[in-house]
Design a protein around this motif. Structure first.
Motif, PDB file in Angstrom:
ATOM      1  N   GLU A 140      35.435  26.718  13.461  1.00 42.10           N
ATOM      2  CA  GLU A 140      34.744  26.449  12.201  1.00 42.10           C
ATOM      3  C   GLU A 140      33.820  25.245  12.347  1.00 42.10           C
ATOM      4  O   GLU A 140      32.692  25.242  11.825  1.00 42.10           O
ATOM      5  CB  GLU A 140      35.763  26.193  11.094  1.00 42.10           C
ATOM      6  CG  GLU A 140      36.527  27.439  10.653  1.00 42.10           C
ATOM      7  CD  GLU A 140      37.639  27.105   9.672  1.00 42.10           C
ATOM      8  OE1 GLU A 140      37.761  27.814   8.647  1.00 42.10           O
ATOM      9  OE2 GLU A 140      38.379  26.125   9.923  1.00 42.10           O
ATOM     10  N   PHE A 141      34.305  24.237  13.066  1.00 44.55           N
ATOM     11  CA  PHE A 141      33.486  23.047  13.282  1.00 44.55           C
ATOM     12  C   PHE A 141      32.212  23.376  14.037  1.00 44.55           C
ATOM     13  O   PHE A 141      31.121  22.904  13.683  1.00 44.55           O
ATOM     14  CB  PHE A 141      34.290  21.993  14.039  1.00 44.55           C
ATOM     15  CG  PHE A 141      33.468  20.818  14.499  1.00 44.55           C
ATOM     16  CD1 PHE A 141      33.043  19.860  13.582  1.00 44.55           C
ATOM     17  CD2 PHE A 141      33.101  20.675  15.831  1.00 44.55           C
ATOM     18  CE1 PHE A 141      32.278  18.775  13.990  1.00 44.55           C
ATOM     19  CE2 PHE A 141      32.343  19.600  16.248  1.00 44.55           C
ATOM     20  CZ  PHE A 141      31.921  18.646  15.331  1.00 44.55           C
ATOM     21  N   ASP A 142      32.325  24.162  15.082  1.00 45.45           N
ATOM     22  CA  ASP A 142      31.149  24.530  15.876  1.00 45.45           C
ATOM     23  C   ASP A 142      30.101  25.247  15.038  1.00 45.45           C
ATOM     24  O   ASP A 142      28.899  25.134  15.295  1.00 45.45           O
ATOM     25  CB  ASP A 142      31.571  25.416  17.053  1.00 45.45           C
ATOM     26  CG  ASP A 142      32.383  24.650  18.083  1.00 45.45           C
ATOM     27  OD1 ASP A 142      32.253  23.404  18.123  1.00 45.45           O
ATOM     28  OD2 ASP A 142      33.157  25.290  18.839  1.00 45.45           O
ATOM     29  N   SER A 143      30.551  25.971  14.034  1.00 47.08           N
ATOM     30  CA  SER A 143      29.621  26.679  13.161  1.00 47.08           C
ATOM     31  C   SER A 143      29.025  25.753  12.107  1.00 47.08           C
ATOM     32  O   SER A 143      27.817  25.759  11.857  1.00 47.08           O
ATOM     33  CB  SER A 143      30.327  27.854  12.485  1.00 47.08           C
ATOM     34  OG  SER A 143      29.477  28.492  11.572  1.00 47.08           O
ATOM     35  N   LEU A 144      29.873  24.914  11.524  1.00 49.56           N
ATOM     36  CA  LEU A 144      29.432  24.060  10.421  1.00 49.56           C
ATOM     37  C   LEU A 144      28.520  22.921  10.873  1.00 49.56           C
ATOM     38  O   LEU A 144      27.621  22.517  10.132  1.00 49.56           O
ATOM     39  CB  LEU A 144      30.650  23.474   9.704  1.00 49.56           C
ATOM     40  CG  LEU A 144      31.519  24.458   8.920  1.00 49.56           C
ATOM     41  CD1 LEU A 144      32.814  23.782   8.473  1.00 49.56           C
ATOM     42  CD2 LEU A 144      30.756  24.992   7.716  1.00 49.56           C
ATOM     43  N   LYS A 145      28.736  22.404  12.091  1.00 43.22           N
ATOM     44  CA  LYS A 145      27.975  21.233  12.511  1.00 43.22           C
ATOM     45  C   LYS A 145      26.483  21.522  12.668  1.00 43.22           C
ATOM     46  O   LYS A 145      25.654  20.599  12.668  1.00 43.22           O
ATOM     47  CB  LYS A 145      28.541  20.687  13.821  1.00 43.22           C
ATOM     48  CG  LYS A 145      28.280  21.582  15.036  1.00 43.22           C
ATOM     49  CD  LYS A 145      28.838  20.953  16.305  1.00 43.22           C
ATOM     50  CE  LYS A 145      28.532  21.822  17.518  1.00 43.22           C
ATOM     51  NZ  LYS A 145      29.089  21.224  18.768  1.00 43.22           N
ATOM     52  N   ASN A 146      26.129  22.798  12.797  1.00 44.25           N
ATOM     53  CA  ASN A 146      24.729  23.177  12.965  1.00 44.25           C
ATOM     54  C   ASN A 146      24.013  23.423  11.639  1.00 44.25           C
ATOM     55  O   ASN A 146      22.800  23.658  11.631  1.00 44.25           O
ATOM     56  CB  ASN A 146      24.627  24.434  13.836  1.00 44.25           C
ATOM     57  CG  ASN A 146      25.128  24.191  15.248  1.00 44.25           C
ATOM     58  OD1 ASN A 146      24.818  23.164  15.863  1.00 44.25           O
ATOM     59  ND2 ASN A 146      25.902  25.127  15.779  1.00 44.25           N
ATOM     60  N   LEU A 147      24.759  23.390  10.554  1.00 40.43           N
ATOM     61  CA  LEU A 147      24.143  23.626   9.247  1.00 40.43           C
ATOM     62  C   LEU A 147      23.347  22.403   8.800  1.00 40.43           C
ATOM     63  O   LEU A 147      23.742  21.270   9.075  1.00 40.43           O
ATOM     64  CB  LEU A 147      25.211  23.943   8.196  1.00 40.43           C
ATOM     65  CG  LEU A 147      25.999  25.248   8.367  1.00 40.43           C
ATOM     66  CD1 LEU A 147      27.074  25.354   7.286  1.00 40.43           C
ATOM     67  CD2 LEU A 147      25.060  26.447   8.295  1.00 40.43           C
ATOM     68  N   PRO A 148      22.230  22.605   8.100  1.00 39.54           N
ATOM     69  CA  PRO A 148      21.496  21.457   7.537  1.00 39.54           C
ATOM     70  C   PRO A 148      22.266  20.863   6.364  1.00 39.54           C
ATOM     71  O   PRO A 148      23.252  21.437   5.884  1.00 39.54           O
ATOM     72  CB  PRO A 148      20.177  22.092   7.080  1.00 39.54           C
ATOM     73  CG  PRO A 148      20.536  23.512   6.767  1.00 39.54           C
ATOM     74  CD  PRO A 148      21.589  23.895   7.785  1.00 39.54           C
ATOM     75  N   LEU A 149      21.817  19.726   5.872  1.00 38.44           N
ATOM     76  CA  LEU A 149      22.485  19.094   4.738  1.00 38.44           C
ATOM     77  C   LEU A 149      22.418  19.974   3.488  1.00 38.44           C
ATOM     78  O   LEU A 149      23.337  19.973   2.669  1.00 38.44           O
ATOM     79  CB  LEU A 149      21.854  17.731   4.434  1.00 38.44           C
ATOM     80  CG  LEU A 149      22.129  16.605   5.447  1.00 38.44           C
ATOM     81  CD1 LEU A 149      21.387  15.347   5.039  1.00 38.44           C
ATOM     82  CD2 LEU A 149      23.620  16.326   5.564  1.00 38.44           C
TER      83      LEU A 149
END
Length: 793
Positions: free
Chosen positions: A265-274
Motif C-alpha cells: 500500500e505504501f509503494d502505491s500511495l507514496k507516488n500520489l500527488p498531494l
C-alpha cells in the motif's frame, strides 16, 4: 594476612564488612531520599504553580477553546462561519481512523500505554543527545503536545526558565491523562491544532485543503495533515508542496513500520500527488455573503440609543428600535447570557445557527442575478452609454455635477478617511485620488489587475447595475433566498435589508387593497380620465399617464392595475385617503416612512426589498401578514437548543380581499406589464405580479407571487443619475422581471424542492365575477401591453 586486612574501630576492636559499608549506605540512601523528596517537592511546586503558571482543575476540565459559529441552511449545508479562529469541534467518531493511526505512528507510538510521559521515549532522546544521533526523535507525547497547545508556552530567555517550562508540561500532560480518556485527548488534539491558512482544527483543515470532512479523509490526505504537525509553517502545502509531500511519505512509512499500513500500500500511495483542493477562507466569498453579513450584524447588535445615530438617521433608529423590541434574534448575543453570566460571543462560542435559507434556491437566485445582469442588462446599458458625454451618467448632468458626484464619493471612501486621519490636506488627498495605482477591479468575466486612479475606479464602479432579491414562503415567513447584490467583495452594500429605493408602481396594490376592502371587485369599471387633487397649499395637482390607451373609456380595475394606469390609481385614491394607504402599508410590514400625499401611488417613497416581499406575502397568506424570518434555531456547540423561532403574524385583511388582490395581480401577468413571463419565459402557471419603474428609469422592480413563493427584485445603479434613457430598456419588466423569471425556472426544474405550479386557493363563499368582459377586447400589441406607465413626479 587476614589480620593485616582487618579494620579496627577506636577501641581497637575489629570491624565487620557489614559495619564497614553501613555508613556509605546510610549516606547513599540519605542522599537518594533527599533527592526524591526534593523531586517530590519540586513537582508539587510545579503542580501548584510555584514555578510558573499551572492550569486549575476547572481549566483542565474545561479548557478554553475559541470555536467558530457555524451557519447552516434549512437543507443542512454549511454556508459560513463567524470566528476569531476558524475552528469547529468534531467528536472522536467523526475522525477518520487514518488520522488516529497516522498520528500515533508518527508522534507517539506508545500513546495507548503511557500515562502522559513516555519514559522510553525520554531515554531515546537522552541517548541521542549523548551520541549526537539526531534521528533519535523527540520525547514529547501527544498529551504533552496537547498541553502546549491548550496552555501555550511563555517566552523565556533564561535556560532554567525553559527547564521549568518543560517540567510544567509533563505535569499538565499527566493531569490531562487523569482527566480525560485517550479518545478524548486525541479528539482535543485534532480540534486544537492550527493547520495554517485559517484552518484551525481538523474539521476546518479537511475542508480548506481537501474540500471534505474529517471522517471522509483518504489515508494519504490524513498523512499529509498529520505530517504538518511537526512544523506547519515549514510543511505548508501551499508554499512548500514538495517538502510537504516528502513529509507525508515519512508519515506513511511510519505507518508501515508500526503495521498500520502494508508495504504494498505504501509503494502505491507514496507516488500520489498531494491532491490539494484549496478552499480559501474568506467571509466575502462563498454562498449568501450578504445574508451572512446581515446575520452577523443583526445577532451582535446593541440596544439602540439615539445618541449613537447621526441626525439624518432617524428612520434607521426607529427601525432598529422596533427590531430590538419585537425580534428576539436582533441583538440576541447581547440579550442572552451563558451560565457564567457573560453574553454569547458568535466569534468563539461555537454556536450553530440554523437558517431558513435553502442552499439550492439560494444558488438559483445568485445565478439568476449574475445571468441577467452580467449577460444581458449590463451589455445593453454599456451600449447605450457609449456615445454619452460623461458615461455612465445621464446626459442631463453637467461636468460640474459629475465632478461633484466623484468628490462626494471620494469623501465617503475608506482611503479618504485614512489619509484625512493621518493629517493630509484636502488638496493633497485630491492629488492622491488622481494618481494611478495598481489595483484589482471587478468585471463580469472575473477580477482583473490593472492600473487606474482611485477617481477613475470610482467612476468605473458606478457604471455597474446592481440588484436586490429575496424569496420567501408566504405561509411560514421563512426566507429561502437572499441576494443583496451581484458581488459582495466589490459591492458590499446590501440592497435587500439595508438599501432603500423608490418603489414606483409596486406600491399600488396597497391602494387597491383598500378598494377591495370597500366592496369593489376586479371587474368593476371606473373612468380612465385625469383626476385632480387640491394640495394643502391650495395648488391643484393632476396625475398623468404615459400612454393614451383607452383614455376616456370606462375600464376595469383589473385592467387599470395590470397596465399600471395612473388615472385609475388616482380614481381609487379619491375613494379613500393617502393616510389610509400609509396605514395599510404599515400593517403589511412596511416600516419605512411613506408621505401621505396624493402622489403616493407613484411610489416616490423609499422602501427595502425585504419590506416589499413581506407585504406582498400577505395577499398569498389569506390576508395574514407574517414577518419574514431568517433563523429557525440556535444551538450551542454541544447541541443544546438556545433559541427557536416563533412566527410573528397578525391579520391585515379578510380572505376575500386577499384573494381578490391575488386575482388583480394575476391580471398583470396575464395581460399587463408582466406578460413577458408568459411569452418569453414560458411560465404559464398561476402567477401574480407587479412591475415598478421610477422617474428617469433609475429603479426597476418586479414583485412576483405564486401559491408557495413570494419574491421581489430591485435593479438599479448606485446613483440615481446612472440609468437607462428610455422606457423600453429602463422599465421594471426589462430590468427586474427577468431575474424573477430565471429564478423560478430553475426552482420549478428542481423537483427535489417540491415546489408545485398549483393555483391560488379560493376562499369559501367568494362568488364574485373575476372574468372581466373587456379582457378579450384589449390590444394584442405587446409593446403597448408591456409599456408600463412611467411615474411622473
Amino acid at each position: 594476612m587476614s589480620e593485616r586486612n582487618t579494620e579496627f574501630n577506636s577501641d581497637n576492636e575489629p570491624i565487620s564488612k557489614i559495619q564497614m559499608f553501613k555508613k556509605p549506605l546510610i549516606i547513599f540512601w540519605s542522599v537518594f531520599s533527599i533527592c526524591i523528596l526534593i523531586a517530590v517537592l519540586f513537582f508539587a511546586g510545579v503542580s501548584n504553580g510555584t514555578f510558573g503558571f499551572m492550569p486549575s482543575f476547572e481549566e483542565l476540565e474545561n479548557p478554553k477553546n475559541s470555536l467558530a459559529t457555524e451557519v447552516y441552511t434549512v437543507d443542512g449545508n454549511l454556508i459560513g462561519k463567524f470566528y476569531f479562529e476558524n475552528r469547529s469541534f468534531v467528536e472522536y467518531s467523526e475522525l477518520s481512523p487514518f488520522l488516529v493511526d497516522a498520528l500515533i505512528a508518527t508522534e507517539d507510538v506508545r500513546f495507548n500505554d503511557h500515562s502522559g510521559i513516555d519514559v522510553r521515549g525520554l531515554g531515546r532522546v537522552a541517548k541521542g543527545l549523548i551520541t549526537g544521533d539526531r534521528s533519535a526523535g523527540g520525547g514529547s507525547t501527544i498529551s504533552q503536545q496537547l498541553a502546549k497547545m491548550l496552555f501555550p508556552r511563555e517566552s523565556f530567555e533564561k535556560k532554567m526558565e525553559i527547564v521549568f517550562r518543560k517540567f510544567r508540561e509533563w505535569v499538565i500532560a499527566v493531569k490531562l491523562e487523569r482527566s480525560y480518556t485517550k479518545e478524548e485527548i486525541m479528539t482535543m488534539y485534532f480540534n486544537k491544532f492550527d493547520f495554517l491558512n485559517l484552518a484551525v482544527g481538523v474539521k476546518s483543515a479537511a475542508n480548506v485543503y481537501f474540500n471534505t470532512t474529517p471522517d471522509s479523509l483518504k489515508i494519504e490526505q490524513a498523512a499529509m495533515l498529520v505530517g504538518m504537525a511537526k512544523n506547519p509553517s515549514y510543511f505548508n502545502p501551499l508554499r512548500r508542496p514538495e517538502l510537504t509531500l516528502n513529509r507525508r511519505n515519512v508519515v506513511l512509512s511510519q505507518m508501515v513500520r508500526y503495521d498500520y499500513l502494508s508495504k504494498m500500500e505504501f509503494d502505491s500511495l507514496k507516488n500520489l500527488p498531494l491532491g490539494i483542493d484549496f478552499q480559501k477562507v474568506d467571509h466575502k466569498r462563498g454562498m449568501a455573503p450578504y445574508f451572512r453579513e446581515y446575520l452577523r450584524t443583526s445577532l451582535t447588535a446593541n440596544e439602540p440609543s439615539r445618541d449613537r445615530y447621526p441626525s439624518y438617521a432617524d428612520q434607521q433608529f426607529v427601525k432598529d428600535s422596533i427590531e430590538w423590541e419585537t425580534n428576539p434574534f436582533y441583538g440576541w448575543c447581547n440579550k442572552n447570557v451563558k451560565a457564567d453570566g457573560t453574553p454569547y460571543n458568535i466569534y468563539k462560542d461555537g454556536l450553530k445557527i440554523y437558517t431558513t435559507l435553502d442552499s439550492r434556491m439560494q444558488r438559483y437566485a445568485e445565478e439568476a442575478v449574475v445571468e441577467h445582469l452580467g449577460s444581458d442588462l449590463q451589455k445593453a446599458f454599456n451600449r447605450e452609454k457609449e456615445n454619452h458625454k460623461y458615461p455612465p451618467f445621464s446626459d442631463d448632468l453637467s461636468k460640474e455635477d459629475v465632478d461633484q458626484n466623484i468628490e462626494t464619493s471620494m469623501r465617503r471612501s475608506e482611503r479618504y478617511r485614512v489619509l484625512k486621519k493621518n493629517g493630509m490636506s484636502l488638496d493633497s488627498i485630491r492629488l492622491v485620488f488622481k494618481n494611478p495605482v495598481k489595483m484589482r477591479i471587478f468585471t463580469w468575466k472575473g477580477e482583473r489587475d490593472t492600473i487606474m486612479s482611485p477617481n477613475d475606479s470610482m467612476l468605473y464602479m458606478k457604471g455597474f447595475l446592481r440588484a436586490g432579491f429575496m424569496s420567501m414562503e408566504p405561509q411560514t415567513g421563512e426566507v429561502r433566498a437572499y441576494v443583496g447584490g451581484p458581488n459582495y467583495e466589490h459591492f458590499m452594500y446590501d440592497m435587500v435589508n439595508v438599501g432603500k429605493r423608490q418603489v414606483g408602481s409596486t406600491i399600488k396594490p396597497f391602494l387597491y387593497t383598500l378598494a377591495m376592502q370597500e366592496g369593489l371587485g376586479p371587474c368593476d369599471r371606473v373612468p380612465n380620465i385625469p383626476q385632480t387633487f387640491i394640495l394643502p397649499d391650495g395648488t391643484p395637482w393632476t396625475s398623468k399617464n404615459s400612454t393614451d390607451a383607452r383614455n376616456g373609456e370606462m375600464v376595469t380595475l383589473k385592467w387599470g392595475l395590470a397596465n399600471s394606469v395612473n388615472y385609475i390609481s388616482a380614481w381609487v385614491l379619491k375613494q379613500t385617503t393617502p393616510e389610509s394607504v400609509v396605514k395599510m402599508a404599515h400593517e403589511m410590514g412596511v416600516i419605512s416612512e411613506i408621505d401621505p400625499v396624493p402622489s403616493i401611488f407613484l411610489g416616490t417613497s423609499e422602501i427595502t426589498v425585504y419590506e416589499m416581499v413581506g407585504a406582498y406575502s400577505t395577499f398569498v397568506n389569506k390576508g395574514v401578514y407574517i414577518k419574514p424570518s431568517f433563523i429557525t434555531k440556535i444551538e450551542d456547540h454541544k447541541g443544546n437548543v438556545l433559541a427557536q423561532s416563533v412566527p410573528r403574524k397578525h391579520e391585515v385583511m379578510d380572505e376575500r380581499t386577499a384573494y381578490l388582490m391575488t386575482n388583480l395581480l394575476q391580471g398583470v401577468v396575464q395581460r399587463g406589464t408582466g406578460v413577458r413571463l408568459r411569452y418569453k419565459y414560458g411560465l404559464i402557471n398561476p402567477i401574480g405580479g407587479k412591475t415598478g419603474t421610477t422617474q428617469n428609469h433609475s429603479d426597476g422592480w418586479f414583485m412576483g407571487i405564486t401559491p408557495e413563493l413570494v419574491s421581489g427584485v430591485w435593479v438599479g445603479a448606485e446613483d440615481r443619475s446612472v440609468h437607462f434613457e428610455g422606457i423600453s430598456l429602463g422599465q421594471g419588466a426589462n430590468m427586474a422581471l427577468p431575474i424573477w423569471a430565471l429564478y423560478m425556472q430553475k426552482v420549478y426544474a428542481d423537483k427535489s424542492l417540491g415546489i408545485t405550479q398549483g393555483d391560488f386557493e379560493k376562499p369559501r363563499g367568494v362568488s364574485i365575477n373575476l372574468d372581466c368582459d373587456d379582457e378579450s377586447n384589449e390590444s394584442n400589441n405587446k409593446e403597448l401591453i408591456e409599456s408600463e406607465n412611467e411615474d411622473f413626479f
